[in-house]
Design an enzyme around this catalytic site. Structure first.
Site, PDB file in Angstrom:
ATOM      1  N   CYS A  79      45.889  33.065  45.157  1.00  8.14           N
ATOM      2  CA  CYS A  79      44.834  32.767  45.450  1.00  8.14           C
ATOM      3  C   CYS A  79      45.033  32.509  47.099  1.00  8.14           C
ATOM      4  O   CYS A  79      44.868  33.125  47.586  1.00  8.14           O
ATOM      5  CB  CYS A  79      44.572  31.349  44.662  1.00  8.14           C
ATOM      6  SG  CYS A  79      42.903  30.432  45.736  1.00  8.14           S
ATOM      7  N   HIS A 165      43.836  31.945  39.404  1.00 12.06           N
ATOM      8  CA  HIS A 165      45.182  31.145  39.087  1.00 12.06           C
ATOM      9  C   HIS A 165      45.569  31.260  37.432  1.00 12.06           C
ATOM     10  O   HIS A 165      45.408  30.671  36.557  1.00 12.06           O
ATOM     11  CB  HIS A 165      44.936  29.629  39.040  1.00 12.06           C
ATOM     12  CG  HIS A 165      44.514  29.084  40.438  1.00 12.06           C
ATOM     13  ND1 HIS A 165      45.657  28.731  41.405  1.00 12.06           N
ATOM     14  CD2 HIS A 165      43.839  28.648  41.130  1.00 12.06           C
ATOM     15  CE1 HIS A 165      45.112  28.260  42.756  1.00 12.06           C
ATOM     16  NE2 HIS A 165      44.003  28.332  42.153  1.00 12.06           N
ATOM     17  N   GLU A 167      48.165  30.332  36.225  1.00 15.79           N
ATOM     18  CA  GLU A 167      49.315  29.382  35.727  1.00 15.79           C
ATOM     19  C   GLU A 167      48.513  29.151  34.748  1.00 15.79           C
ATOM     20  O   GLU A 167      49.236  27.406  34.071  1.00 15.79           O
ATOM     21  CB  GLU A 167      49.717  29.241  36.842  1.00 15.79           C
ATOM     22  CG  GLU A 167      49.310  28.060  37.502  1.00 15.79           C
ATOM     23  CD  GLU A 167      48.970  28.406  38.785  1.00 15.79           C
ATOM     24  OE1 GLU A 167      48.437  28.119  39.986  1.00 15.79           O
ATOM     25  OE2 GLU A 167      48.495  30.306  38.298  1.00 15.79           O
TER      26      GLU A 167
END
Length: 631
Positions: A79, A165, A167
């Protein structure tokens, strides 16, 4: 040499999630601020740059040393990290190029080692307003969404970056992407095992407390239960004092169940304090600022500050009665890593923006923490990790899997306002409503969009937002609105916050077959005993019908909004799926929750409280752009 990955924090809400996922994948990791001296990265075989709330082109952007890119260490930017990399190497990042929040499908080049083994189209979590307009020299585009760059790669430098993202859970194959970076780009081969968390916590408690005494705040949730259990395990029974405070904002029968469970934990020195009057009616001075009583306060952050401060005031008074004070005694609480990240705690990140104040991280607690007198066993853990520890400690599954309940309790689920009127009472409100109505009608003709005259808290691009709510009504005369096309409804709910910057939450009306004849209006509303009692019952109905193993949390929110004269309130039902609460998806009726259960909850609300409740709504927004809690 030991294999390890450095995570450079740019102030993102998910930095600690990156750390946890890297360790899940068997690689040791350490977190540094983005301004770390390059020499401190010697010995690391990989670098990950986190997301963050800033823009690379603004004056307040985090400072960094460009030599980190000259060390020959493979890098992954996430990001803001991608934008930083692009800007550093001569690319162009522009604002408001395309705003994207929530789960979105992107196109990928799966010949790139970062995406090896993935499909050509993947679902990912986006949360950004800025975008890369021009690639830096030597970089190629390896992912895009409708032509907007979503991933870049420089094979020679071993630098990859993604706008989304990987994660978080809404990125379906995000763990595979992180694994590819660690194993195929960084070429890590070893497996790193996490330390024994229970023994580590027990050793920390014994080292910190010694022969001292600890007063532990226990709400009944899994976080404080784990803290209490670890304290009981580490210390002698006479060293640990449990305090449960009923602030008048607990769920139905909550305090009775809590005290029974805590006694089973072995917490023999336990006090239950009923303090509704103190919480509702006490004016305070907090860090030099005078606060009205909670019963006269409408601003979400002030409500949280009052409740958090009152917890400490009541706890301190209870401790004095036990001949304890926090100059010598310790305060134990179940603070989680996400609590500190969302509170903008400077000990966690120098750049993170505050999303909302958590009651266990208000100013008075931070001062006590600075003195070394706060014991927080869960400081470095996320919710799913705390649940794992609870099971390892042998706690009842009823506690280990208990759905979260915020410290402020129903206080952040009773939306308050000192205003009255409709969205049309101002030129700006009228303009926003008309824009919303046109946006919805231009997108499809199944629903009507109405602007509600209230706001709620959200998180967008790692920033806290406080914006309007849209209410969708089906365009029908007959039939049950709950039988709508769920896929179309959720697709529209995703488009609205991305297309209209002033909206961060979308709800759907379950009890009216079409838009009401009069505009939605709000009435002055504050926290009081009657409102708390009403929400207790509405919440009980919601959880009794909807809660199941697919959900991480479900609850009801009381809104000072109505479409009918003589009815002051509406209720919104919220049900979410998540593992870490840093991101969440609204549960889909007919999938994560039975449609029949949703109808049953609505029908019981209408039957029992139809004289008070105007609209029965279902929150169809994920996090981001909304938060799980409304305040």
């Amino acid at each position: 040499m030991e294999e390890k990955c450095a995570i450079l924090d740019c102030g993102g809400q998910y930095t600690k999630v990156i750390d946890r996922k890297v360790r899940e994948l068997g690689v040791k990791s350490e977190i540094f601020p983005i301004g770390v001296e390059p020499e401190k990265l010697d010995g690391f075989g990989g670098i990950i740059l986190s997301g963050g709330p800033s823009s690379v082109w603004e004056s307040g952007a985090p400072k960094y040393d460009g030599r980190i890119f000259e060390k020959g260490i493979p890098v992954l930017g996430i990001c803001y990290g991608m934008q930083l990399i692009s800007d550093h190497f001569g690319g162009k990042v522009v604002p408001n190029y395309k705003t994207e929040y929530g789960q979105i499908e992107i196109n990928i080049d799966n010949t790139c080692p970062l995406f090896e083994g993935l499909e050509k189209c993947e679902k990912v979590l986006m949360s950004h307003g800025d975008a890369v307009e021009k690639l830096a020299e030597g970089f190629v585009q390896v992912a895009d969404t409708d032509g907007v760059t979503a991933g870049i790669y420089n094979a020679d430098k071993k630098i990859a970056a993604v706008q989304f993202h990987p994660e978080v859970d809404p990125t379906v194959h995000g763990l595979d992407i992180l694994r590819n970076f660690l194993r195929k780009i960084c070429l890590f081969k070893d497996t790193y095992a996490l330390e024994d968390r229970i023994q580590t916590s027990v050793d920390m408690i014994r080292r910190r407390v010694g022969d001292g005494k600890v007063v532990v705040l226990v709400s009944g949730g899994v976080d404080s239960a784990v803290t209490a259990a670890l304290l009981v395990k580490a210390l002698r029974p006479e060293q640990v004092y449990g305090i449960h405070i009923d602030h008048g904002l607990m769920r139905k029968d909550e305090s009775d169940k809590i005290c029974e469970n805590l006694y089973k934990l072995g917490l023999t020195q336990m006090q239950r304090i009923n303090a509704e009057n103190e919480f509702f009616n006490t004016p305070l001075e907090i860090e030099g600022e005078k606060y009205l009583p909670l019963s006269q306060t409408t601003e979400p952050e002030k409500k949280r500050a009052i409740i958090g401060h009152m917890f400490f005031v009541v706890t301190e008074e209870a401790a004095k009665k036990l001949d304890l004070d926090f100059e010598t005694a310790y305060l134990g609480q179940g603070t989680l890593r996400p609590d500190l990240i969302e509170s903008g705690n400077p000990d966690v990140s120098g750049y993170a923006h505050k999303i909302k104040t958590h009651h266990n991280d208000v100013g008075v607690i931070r001062k006590l923490r600075d003195k070394g007198h706060v014991i927080e066993t869960n400081w470095d853990w996320h919710k799913d990790e705390v649940r794992q520890v609870a099971r390892m400690l042998g706690l009842d599954e009823e506690i280990a899997s208990r759905q979260p309940f915020p410290g402020p309790g129903l206080g952040v689920r009773i939306l308050c306002t000192d205003k009255s009127g409709t969205a049309f009472d101002s030129e700006d409100g009228t303009k926003k409503h008309n824009t919303l109505a046109r946006f919805v009608s231009d997108t499809q003709n199944t629903y009507t969009g109405v602007l509600a005259p209230i706001q709620s808290v959200g998180v967008q691009g790692d920033h806290r937002s406080y914006k309007n709510m849209a209410v969708l009504f089906e365009n029908g005369e007959e039939g049950d609105p709950a039988d709508t096309d769920i896929d179309s409804l959720f697709a529209l709910a995703k488009k609205i916050p991305n297309g209209l910057s002033y909206i961060n939450r979308v709800t759907y009306c379950l009890n009216l077959a079409k838009e009401p004849e009069r505009e939605l209006f709000c009435s002055p509303s504050y926290i009081c005993h009657e409102a708390a009692e009403l929400l207790r019952e509405l919440d009980d109905i919601t959880t009794r019908h909807l809660m199941n193993k697919n959900l991480a949390q479900c609850f009801a929110v009381l809104l000072p909004v109505s479409a009918h004269e003589g009815k002051k309130y509406s209720v919104a039902m919220r049900a979410v799926c998540t593992t870490d609460f840093m991101t969440a998806q609204s549960a889909v009726p007919g999938k994560e929750i039975p449609l029949g259960a949703l109808k049953a909850a609505r029908d019981e609300i209408v039957e029992r409280f139809g004289d008070k409740i105007s609209l029965v709504l279902y929150d169809v927004t994920g996090k981001p752009p909304a938060t799980v809690e409304w305040e």
